[in-house]
Design an enzyme around this catalytic site. Structure first.
Site, mmCIF file in Angstrom:
data_model
loop_
_atom_site.group_PDB
_atom_site.id
_atom_site.type_symbol
_atom_site.label_atom_id
_atom_site.label_comp_id
_atom_site.label_asym_id
_atom_site.label_seq_id
_atom_site.Cartn_x
_atom_site.Cartn_y
_atom_site.Cartn_z
ATOM 1 N N ASN A 1 0.857 -1.178 0.000
ATOM 2 C CA ASN A 1 0.000 0.000 0.000
ATOM 3 C C ASN A 1 0.900 1.236 0.000
ATOM 4 O O ASN A 1 2.130 1.134 -0.061
ATOM 5 C CB ASN A 1 -0.971 -0.019 1.174
ATOM 6 C CG ASN A 1 -0.277 -0.050 2.540
ATOM 7 O OD1 ASN A 1 0.863 0.425 2.691
ATOM 8 N ND2 ASN A 1 -0.939 -0.627 3.527
ATOM 9 N N ARG A 2 0.295 2.401 0.073
ATOM 10 C CA ARG A 2 1.086 3.639 -0.019
ATOM 11 C C ARG A 2 2.122 3.728 1.104
ATOM 12 O O ARG A 2 3.301 3.987 0.860
ATOM 13 C CB ARG A 2 0.141 4.848 0.032
ATOM 14 C CG ARG A 2 0.880 6.174 -0.109
ATOM 15 C CD ARG A 2 0.002 7.390 0.134
ATOM 16 N NE ARG A 2 0.793 8.597 -0.061
ATOM 17 C CZ ARG A 2 0.815 9.316 -1.174
ATOM 18 N NH1 ARG A 2 0.066 8.960 -2.211
ATOM 19 N NH2 ARG A 2 1.578 10.393 -1.271
ATOM 20 N N LYS A 3 1.683 3.508 2.332
ATOM 21 C CA LYS A 3 2.584 3.594 3.480
ATOM 22 C C LYS A 3 3.735 2.609 3.336
ATOM 23 O O LYS A 3 4.906 2.948 3.572
ATOM 24 C CB LYS A 3 1.802 3.316 4.764
ATOM 25 C CG LYS A 3 2.623 3.354 6.048
ATOM 26 C CD LYS A 3 1.703 3.196 7.248
ATOM 27 C CE LYS A 3 2.497 3.221 8.562
ATOM 28 N NZ LYS A 3 3.335 2.031 8.733
ATOM 29 N N GLU A 4 3.427 1.382 2.936
ATOM 30 C CA GLU A 4 4.462 0.359 2.774
ATOM 31 C C GLU A 4 5.422 0.701 1.644
ATOM 32 O O GLU A 4 6.618 0.402 1.726
ATOM 33 C CB GLU A 4 3.804 -0.999 2.537
ATOM 34 C CG GLU A 4 3.051 -1.526 3.751
ATOM 35 C CD GLU A 4 2.078 -2.636 3.419
ATOM 36 O OE1 GLU A 4 1.593 -3.288 4.358
ATOM 37 O OE2 GLU A 4 1.775 -2.839 2.218
ATOM 38 N N ASP B 1 -5.665 -8.457 0.697
ATOM 39 C CA ASP B 1 -5.720 -9.887 0.403
ATOM 40 C C ASP B 1 -6.503 -10.132 -0.884
ATOM 41 O O ASP B 1 -6.123 -10.960 -1.719
ATOM 42 C CB ASP B 1 -6.397 -10.640 1.545
ATOM 43 C CG ASP B 1 -5.700 -10.433 2.886
ATOM 44 O OD1 ASP B 1 -4.502 -10.136 2.885
ATOM 45 O OD2 ASP B 1 -6.374 -10.573 3.926
#
Length: 342
Positions: free
Chosen positions: A212-215, A289
């Site tokens: 995701n964006r944060k990751e 998922d």
């Protein structure tokens, strides 16, 4: 790429779903049991300034890598899960839930020195109030990893693609990932991975990674300072994606962006923004998922990367409209591709 090129015909989706039963996928990673406690709040506790939840019901669903496998079988594919559970009631319940979802659990190991991961979410009036995690987070022992690798080797020659669900609970270790990458390269198997940056692993040369964006920023070692801009005008996001493509060299990088949809990045090609198709967002639990499961299934069925991204974007748009860890059915997928009513 223009908007017209982002269209995917309903007929093509129907053909994939009709052939989904031929696809065989292997899911390895951290398995969890998701517990949902549902109730109503009408007053504040006299003991402390906290709401009092009046219990209505509870439900249990496969979580983590188990939810990836459940999403595959919900779409009609055949899925085998490889991972560990504890010798406890939660582990037995998770096995039963997976069996009910037609997931092959022959690759599951029961370990006596670990607890099955349980995530308990308290829901009041369709809103999550708090989450309680009960889990063992240490890396698997060398002997347990060897047993998992033996289970993986038994199944690899009978599958079309492999998905790794790393949630930082200790199942996906570097020795396991190194062997899995080597075996998949030898067999020409597609290998997707949903990363957890807190768990430092060598993620180089995978078929697909889906942060995701944060990751994405964490994996790139960068700070996120431009949230809210349109993705194609978001210079820090585009730079972080370029950094991951250059350093990790995946075949594909798919950055999930919540209400902004997703960004498909390929080497030597401009990034492609795919806007969300979600009509309402009730709960994002497990949406990642659904994305990695539906994208990898589409690839296994012969879709191009762009087609697979559109397919997974629609799947995510369906599940975020549900409360709790959810999966999408073929009927819901087809409905999401129906032309809008006049």
């Amino acid at each position: 790429m223009n908007t017209t090129a982002l269209c995917l015909s309903r007929q093509r989706v129907r053909q994939w779903l009709q052939r989904a039963g031929r696809a065989r996928l292997l899911v390895v990673g951290d398995l969890m049991l998701d517990q949902f406690v549902w109730g109503h709040v009408h007053r504040i506790s006299p003991e402390a300034p906290v709401p009092v939840l009046e219990f209505v019901r509870e439900s249990f669903m496969p979580g983590g890598a188990a939810n990836v496998a459940r999403n595959l079988t919900a779409l009609g594919a055949r899925a085998t899960v490889v991972g560990v559970v504890g010798n406890d009631a939660a582990g037995r319940q998770l096995k039963d839930l997976l069996a009910a979802e037609k997931v092959d659990t022959s690759g599951l190991l029961t370990l006596y020195d670990r607890h099955t991961s349980i995530k308990t979410r308290i829901i009041a009036h369709q809103q999550q109030v708090v989450r309680l995690d009960r889990e063992t987070r240490g890396d698997l022992s060398a002997s347990a990893t060897r047993r998992l690798l033996e289970a993986l080797r038994r199944h690899l020659d009978r599958v079309d693609a492999v998905i790794v669900g790393d949630y930082g609970k200790g199942v996906v270790t570097q020795p396991l990932l190194d062997e899995l990458k080597r075996w998949c390269r030898e067999r020409g198997l597609w290998l997707s991975l949903d990363p957890k940056p807190v768990h430092r692993l060598d993620l180089s040369r995978l078929s697909l990674i889906t942060p995701n964006r944060k990751e994405t920023f964490e994996l790139a070692g960068m700070s996120d300072g431009a949230r809210g801009l349109p993705p194609m005008q978001d210079a820090p996001l585009l730079q972080a994606a370029r950094e991951l493509l250059q350093r990790l060299q995946p075949a594909l990088l798919l950055v999930t962006l919540g209400e902004q949809g997703m960004l498909l990045c390929r080497r030597d090609q401009p990034p492609l923004h795919i806007p969300t198709v979600a009509r309402e967002v009730f709960d994002v639990s497990g949406a990642g998922d659904t994305v990695i499961a539906s994208f990898t299934l589409a690839i296994a069925l012969g879709a191009s990367p762009v087609e697979a991204a559109i397919f997974s974007n629609h799947a995510a748009g369906v599940v975020v409209g549900k409360v709790g860890t959810a999966a999408v059915t073929p009927e819901e997928m087809l409905a999401s591709f129906a032309p809008p009513r006049a």
